[in-house]
Design an enzyme around this catalytic site. Structure first.
Site, short mmCIF file in Angstrom:
data_model
loop_
_atom_site.label_atom_id
_atom_site.label_comp_id
_atom_site.label_asym_id
_atom_site.label_seq_id
_atom_site.Cartn_x
_atom_site.Cartn_y
_atom_site.Cartn_z
CG ASN A 135 -4.09 -5.52 8.28
OD1 ASN A 135 -3.89 -6.69 8.57
ND2 ASN A 135 -4.60 -5.13 7.12
CE LYS B 152 -1.94 -4.71 4.73
NZ LYS B 152 -1.85 -3.93 3.50
CG HIS C 198 -7.84 -5.11 4.21
ND1 HIS C 198 -7.14 -5.18 3.03
CD2 HIS C 198 -7.18 -4.23 5.00
CE1 HIS C 198 -6.09 -4.37 3.11
NE2 HIS C 198 -6.09 -3.79 4.30
CD GLU D 90 -3.93 -6.05 1.39
OE1 GLU D 90 -3.85 -6.85 2.34
OE2 GLU D 90 -3.22 -5.02 1.30
CD GLU E 32 -8.67 -0.86 3.37
OE1 GLU E 32 -7.58 -1.01 3.94
OE2 GLU E 32 -9.32 -1.80 2.88
N GLY F 175 0.03 0.32 0.80
CA GLY F 175 1.32 -0.30 0.55
C GLY F 175 2.08 0.33 -0.60
CB SER G 225 1.06 4.77 2.64
OG SER G 225 1.14 3.75 1.64
#
Ligand code: PGA
Length: 263
Positions: free
Chosen positions: A12, A14, A98, A100, A172, A178, A217
């Site tokens: 991904n 991003k 996702h 985010e 996730e 991250g 991560s």
């Protein structure tokens, strides 16, 4: 990893690599994937380079995903992209829900379900993301939260005539994205096994065949331990997918394990 499920490693990107550096990365991923025979490799570049990256990957072992999709097939939705547009740009996959998107763009469980439907209607395979925040984990609510998220879309999941499910799920933990923190293999396996158990109540083929990816991560250094878990069928990789070397090392870890478990 279990021998009945082919591992899937998805990158991904991003909001990175949206220009010439993205094309160079796509090219490097194609080269990296040439020697892989037991693993599916997917990359999700930004919209601006989807079609060009798809052209780079045409005929290779690398498939293309969108990072998001609108729930409707077309309309006056300025700035949005539909499933058929993704598919016309060369995508066969799409990331849906996702964390985010859920956190910064207000995506609810209901919207995520509509997007899964839209992906199917547009002939795309969704990678549907679920996961708890740090606060939820610390309050002991991990399984409740993830179950609610999975149950929201589980009813619309489909199995093809040959018994293969048409979607993947990515677990996730939001606190691991991250941040350099990863769920340990034991923490990951606990949630992955629970997800498979919930799917079992809907359909046995769905439960057995759905690839459940770990995300948060993932790096070459921790990939082996995570991918060795029986219910971890691959990884959705963010930061480490921006470099073909580290993305390749993760994909090769999956390849080696898949090869070993197939014997
Ligand atoms: P990360 O991102 O690997 O950089 O933690 C994972 C993701 O958000 O898909």
């Amino acid at each position: 990893m279990h021998k009945s499920r082919r591992p899937l490693i998805a990158g991904n990107w991003k909001m990175y690599k949206g220009g010439p550096t993205g094309l160079a990365l796509a090219r490097a991923c194609v080269e990296m994937a040439q020697g892989l025979h037991h693993v599916d490799v997917v990359i999700a570049p930004p919209f601006t380079v989807l079609a060009a990256a798809a052209a780079e990957c045409d005929g290779s072992r690398v498939a293309i995903a969108g990072q998001n999709v609108h729930a409707r097939s077309e309309g006056a939705f300025t700035g949005e992209i539909s499933a058929s547009m993704l598919s016309d740009s060369g995508c066969t996959w799409v990331i849906v829900g996702h964390s985010e998107r859920r956190a910064h763009f207000g995506e609810t469980d209901a919207l995520v379900t509509d997007k899964v439907r839209a992906a199917f209607d547009g002939a795309l395979t969704p990678i549907v993301c679920v996961g708890e925040t740090l606060e939820e984990r610390e309050a002991g609510k991990t399984l409740d939260v993830v179950r609610r998220q999975v149950e929201a879309f589980a009813n619309v999941l489909k199995v093809l005539a040959d018994g293969r499910p048409r979607a993947a799920i990515a677990y996730e933990p939001v606190w691991a994205i991250g941040t350099g923190k990863t769920a340990g293999p034991r923490e990951a396996e606990e949630v992955h096994a629970a997800i498979r158990g919930w799917l079992q109540a809907h359909d046995a083929d769905l439960a057995q065949g759905t690839r459940i990816l770990y995300s948060g991560s993932v790096k070459p250094e921790n990939a082996d331990g995570l991918l060795a878990c029986p219910n971890v069928d691959g990884a959705l990789v963010g930061g480490a997918s921006l470099d073909a070397g580290s993305f390749g090392a993760i994909a090769r870890a999956a390849e080696v394990l898949a090869h070993a478990t197939s014997h």
